[in-house]
Design an enzyme around this catalytic site. Structure first.
Site, short mmCIF file in Angstrom:
data_model
loop_
_atom_site.label_atom_id
_atom_site.label_comp_id
_atom_site.label_asym_id
_atom_site.label_seq_id
_atom_site.Cartn_x
_atom_site.Cartn_y
_atom_site.Cartn_z
N LYS A 14 8.79 1.47 -11.72
CA LYS A 14 9.21 2.69 -11.03
C LYS A 14 9.64 2.40 -9.60
O LYS A 14 10.68 2.89 -9.15
CB LYS A 14 8.08 3.74 -11.02
CG LYS A 14 7.64 4.19 -12.40
CD LYS A 14 6.59 5.30 -12.31
CE LYS A 14 5.26 4.88 -11.73
NZ LYS A 14 4.52 3.90 -12.57
N ARG A 89 1.09 12.85 -11.37
CA ARG A 89 0.33 12.02 -12.30
C ARG A 89 -0.60 12.84 -13.19
O ARG A 89 -1.28 12.28 -14.05
CB ARG A 89 -0.49 11.01 -11.50
CG ARG A 89 0.05 9.57 -11.64
CD ARG A 89 -0.85 8.66 -10.92
NE ARG A 89 -0.70 7.26 -11.11
CZ ARG A 89 0.16 6.46 -10.49
NH1 ARG A 89 1.09 6.96 -9.71
NH2 ARG A 89 0.11 5.17 -10.66
N ARG A 128 2.65 -9.57 -10.75
CA ARG A 128 2.87 -8.90 -9.47
C ARG A 128 1.67 -9.09 -8.54
O ARG A 128 1.83 -9.25 -7.34
CB ARG A 128 3.13 -7.40 -9.70
CG ARG A 128 3.44 -6.63 -8.42
CD ARG A 128 3.93 -5.23 -8.72
NE ARG A 128 2.84 -4.31 -8.98
CZ ARG A 128 3.01 -3.03 -9.34
NH1 ARG A 128 4.23 -2.54 -9.49
NH2 ARG A 128 1.98 -2.26 -9.53
N ARG A 134 -2.28 -6.83 -4.20
CA ARG A 134 -2.94 -5.56 -4.53
C ARG A 134 -4.16 -5.83 -5.39
O ARG A 134 -4.06 -6.44 -6.46
CB ARG A 134 -1.97 -4.65 -5.29
CG ARG A 134 -1.03 -3.90 -4.39
CD ARG A 134 -0.03 -3.09 -5.20
NE ARG A 134 -0.65 -2.12 -6.09
CZ ARG A 134 0.04 -1.20 -6.77
NH1 ARG A 134 1.35 -1.13 -6.63
NH2 ARG A 134 -0.57 -0.34 -7.55
N ARG A 146 -6.21 1.34 -15.59
CA ARG A 146 -5.05 2.12 -15.11
C ARG A 146 -4.19 2.57 -16.29
O ARG A 146 -3.69 3.70 -16.29
CB ARG A 146 -4.22 1.28 -14.12
CG ARG A 146 -4.91 1.14 -12.77
CD ARG A 146 -4.31 0.02 -11.97
NE ARG A 146 -2.94 0.30 -11.55
CZ ARG A 146 -2.11 -0.63 -11.10
NH1 ARG A 146 -2.51 -1.89 -11.02
NH2 ARG A 146 -0.90 -0.30 -10.72
O1 C5P Z 1 2.01 4.56 -8.17
P1 C5P Z 1 1.15 3.37 -7.91
O2 C5P Z 1 0.87 2.58 -9.15
O3 C5P Z 1 1.63 2.55 -6.79
O4 C5P Z 1 -0.26 3.99 -7.45
C1 C5P Z 1 -1.33 3.13 -7.13
C2 C5P Z 1 -2.63 3.87 -7.25
O5 C5P Z 1 -2.64 5.00 -6.37
C3 C5P Z 1 -2.93 4.45 -8.62
O6 C5P Z 1 -3.45 3.50 -9.53
C4 C5P Z 1 -3.95 5.51 -8.26
O7 C5P Z 1 -5.22 4.94 -8.00
C5 C5P Z 1 -3.40 6.05 -6.94
N1 C5P Z 1 -2.56 7.23 -7.13
C6 C5P Z 1 -3.18 8.42 -7.51
N2 C5P Z 1 -2.45 9.56 -7.70
C7 C5P Z 1 -1.11 9.54 -7.53
C8 C5P Z 1 -0.46 8.34 -7.16
C9 C5P Z 1 -1.22 7.19 -6.98
O8 C5P Z 1 -4.38 8.46 -7.68
N3 C5P Z 1 -0.41 10.68 -7.72
MG MG Z 2 4.76 1.75 -7.70
#
Ligand code: C5P
Ligand code: MG
Length: 192
Positions: A14, A89, A128, A134, A146
């Protein structure tokens, strides 16, 4: 204004595609994950509050991310719209986003899901993690959590947009440029 949600499981690509779309279509890229990681890096009160959740692959509470996005929507942007990456989400977040946009006479044009096979997601996230540093990309248990959280809490968001006839899916098993071409074709279809 043209507002789009880029959707898909963790590791689907994404962030990469959203950055390309933002440049091509003059959109403001809003990545909730990037915003939260920035708060963690600054060790702000919000960053401290969300760190354990993010490092464990859990979701930050709806109210927290909705407030964060609401603030970003209110600040001035000289672009033609927003691309939402990593938000909404949950269905709760999707409803809140619709309401916040409606308050500004805006709406989501479409959600595009990036589809990647699950074993490929795990491989991409582990890779990654070697360069991103991370914590949530470097631990196989966290990665699996996740994906589980995505399947349970996030996947239903696609149905929310499908009901509004605003959902499309493209494969991201190919190269970055191949996927971007599929997205561009989808955007052309939406705008025609
Ligand atoms: O989108 P991304 O994978 O970078 O998000 C990293 C982390 O941020 C997620 O695994 C989650 O813990 C948190 N997150 C969340 N709610 C969202 C976006 C991200 O809890 N709407
Ligand atoms: Mg991302």
């Amino acid at each position: 204004m043209f507002n789009i949600v880029l959707f898909g499981p963790p590791g689907a690509g994404k962030g990469t595609q959203a950055a390309k779309m933002a440049a091509e279509y003059n959109l403001t890229h809003l990545s909730t994950g990037d915003i939260l990681r920035e708060e963690m890096k600054r060790n702000s009160p919000l960053g401290q509050q969300v760190k354990a959740l993010i490092d464990g692959g859990e979701l930050v509470p709806d109210a927290t991310v909705i407030k964060l996005i609401g603030e970003k929507l209110k600040s001035a942007h000289n672009t033609d719209g927003f691309i939402f990456d990593g938000f909404p989400r949950t269905v709760e977040q999707a409803k809140a986003l619709d309401e916040m946009l409606a308050g500004q006479n805006l709406e989501i044009a479409s959600m595009i899901t990036l589809e990647v096979e699950e074993n490929e997601l795990v491989a991409r996230l582990m890779l990654r993690g070697e360069s991103s540093g991370r914590a949530d990309d470097s631990n196989i248990e966290v990665i699996k959590n996740r994906i589980k959280v995505y399947n349970q809490q996030t996947a239903p968001v696609a149905e929310y947009y499908r009901q509004q006839q605003k959902h499309a899916a493209v494969s991201n098993m190919g190269t970055i440029d191949q996927t971007f071409a599929l997205i561009a074709a989808e955007i052309q279809r939406i705008n025609s």
